[in-house]
Motif scaffolding. Structure first.
Motif, short mmCIF file in Angstrom:
data_model
loop_
_atom_site.label_atom_id
_atom_site.label_comp_id
_atom_site.label_asym_id
_atom_site.label_seq_id
_atom_site.Cartn_x
_atom_site.Cartn_y
_atom_site.Cartn_z
N ARG A 59 0.77 -1.33 -0.13
CA ARG A 59 -0.07 0.02 0.11
C ARG A 59 0.96 1.28 -0.08
O ARG A 59 2.05 1.30 0.26
N GLY A 124 -7.64 3.68 5.33
CA GLY A 124 -6.67 3.57 6.34
C GLY A 124 -5.67 4.66 6.37
O GLY A 124 -5.21 5.25 5.32
N ASP A 126 -1.79 6.03 7.93
CA ASP A 126 -0.26 5.83 8.70
C ASP A 126 -0.07 6.70 9.48
O ASP A 126 0.68 6.49 10.63
N PRO A 147 -10.24 4.72 14.14
CA PRO A 147 -10.37 3.55 13.11
C PRO A 147 -9.51 3.61 11.91
O PRO A 147 -9.16 2.54 11.46
N ALA A 150 -6.13 2.10 13.13
CA ALA A 150 -6.29 1.02 13.65
C ALA A 150 -5.79 -0.12 12.77
O ALA A 150 -4.57 -0.75 13.36
N ASP A 151 -5.98 -0.33 11.80
CA ASP A 151 -5.25 -1.37 10.86
C ASP A 151 -3.90 -1.18 10.34
O ASP A 151 -3.45 -2.29 9.96
N ARG A 152 -3.25 0.02 10.53
CA ARG A 152 -1.81 0.42 10.03
C ARG A 152 -1.15 0.56 11.15
O ARG A 152 0.25 0.82 10.92
N GLY A 153 -1.60 0.42 12.38
CA GLY A 153 -0.80 1.07 13.66
C GLY A 153 -0.31 2.25 13.51
O GLY A 153 0.91 2.61 13.88
#
Length: 220
Positions: A59, A124, A126, A147, A150-153
């Motif tokens: 990504r 998403g 970063d 949110p 969240a999925d990428r920290g």
């Protein structure tokens, strides 16, 4: 890979240099700085640095700057971001959607207003910046930005000047208790951003409570 050094003209003050090191240590960082102290410049450079260093994988990197309203975001951050971006080779600038993209790795920085958060709902990210989050609805963080990260920290930096007890003061207090967070505060006497004569003029011309709030970062 050929590397090129580009000087953007940013000369960080002592406090900014110190916080550039600290901000990388925690995912969530709350920074309270007096009015005209250089906090917006600080976070823009933090975003640019992270975007340029983003490693292309499955990504492309995505970073977003939020101000309470879109017109504020354009006034406060967009012109400065463009000025820096134009000095970086292979950079694409989109005026209509307010984003810059670094073509060497695909990373994008977008400037937005919290008055239209649905434009990035489900995307998403970063990294994110919430500028003057005290003037944003609490759900901007809990339902939109958190949110996104969240999925990428991803990380988030909250910046602002205190204005009483509100969402920003709550975040500052939370950062002091939570090991995953970090908080920093700088008064006008700690940044070297203003001349002593300017500080003294402000102190004499403003009500004491206003001076404490705007220049001494007094949450009370």
């Amino acid at each position: 890979v050929k590397r090129e050094t580009v000087h953007l003209g940013y000369e960080p003050r002592t406090w900014q240099s110190r916080e550039h090191l600290r901000v990388a240590e925690k995912l969530f960082y709350v920074l309270a700085v007096h009015r005209r102290g250089g906090k917006t410049e600080f976070v823009l450079m933090h975003m640019i640095s992270n975007a340029l260093r983003n490693r292309r994988s499955r990504r492309d990197g995505f970073y977003v700057y939020f101000a309470p309203q879109l017109k504020q975001a354009k006034l406060i951050a967009w012109e400065r971001l463009k000025r820096y971006a134009r000095q970086i080779p292979l950079t694409e600038i989109n005026e209509s959607e307010l984003w810059v993209k670094f073509r060497h790795n695909g990373a994008t920085i977008r400037v937005m207003g919290a008055d239209n958060p649905d434009a990035v709902r489900g995307i998403g990210a970063d990294g994110a910046v919430l500028d003057e989050s005290k003037d944003m609805k609490p759900e901007i963080w809990t339902e939109i930005v958190q949110p996104m990260l969240a999925d990428r920290g991803g990380w988030c930096v909250f910046i602002g000047t205190p204005k009483g007890v509100n969402r920003f003061s709550d975040l500052y207090d939370q950062a002091g208790r939570d090991p995953d967070w970090f908080a920093a505060l700088y008064t006008v006497y700690e940044t070297s951003a203003l001349l002593e004569s300017e500080i003294e003029l402000a102190r004499k011309s403003m009500p004491e409570s206003a001076f404490k709030q705007e220049y001494l970062c007094d949450f009370a």
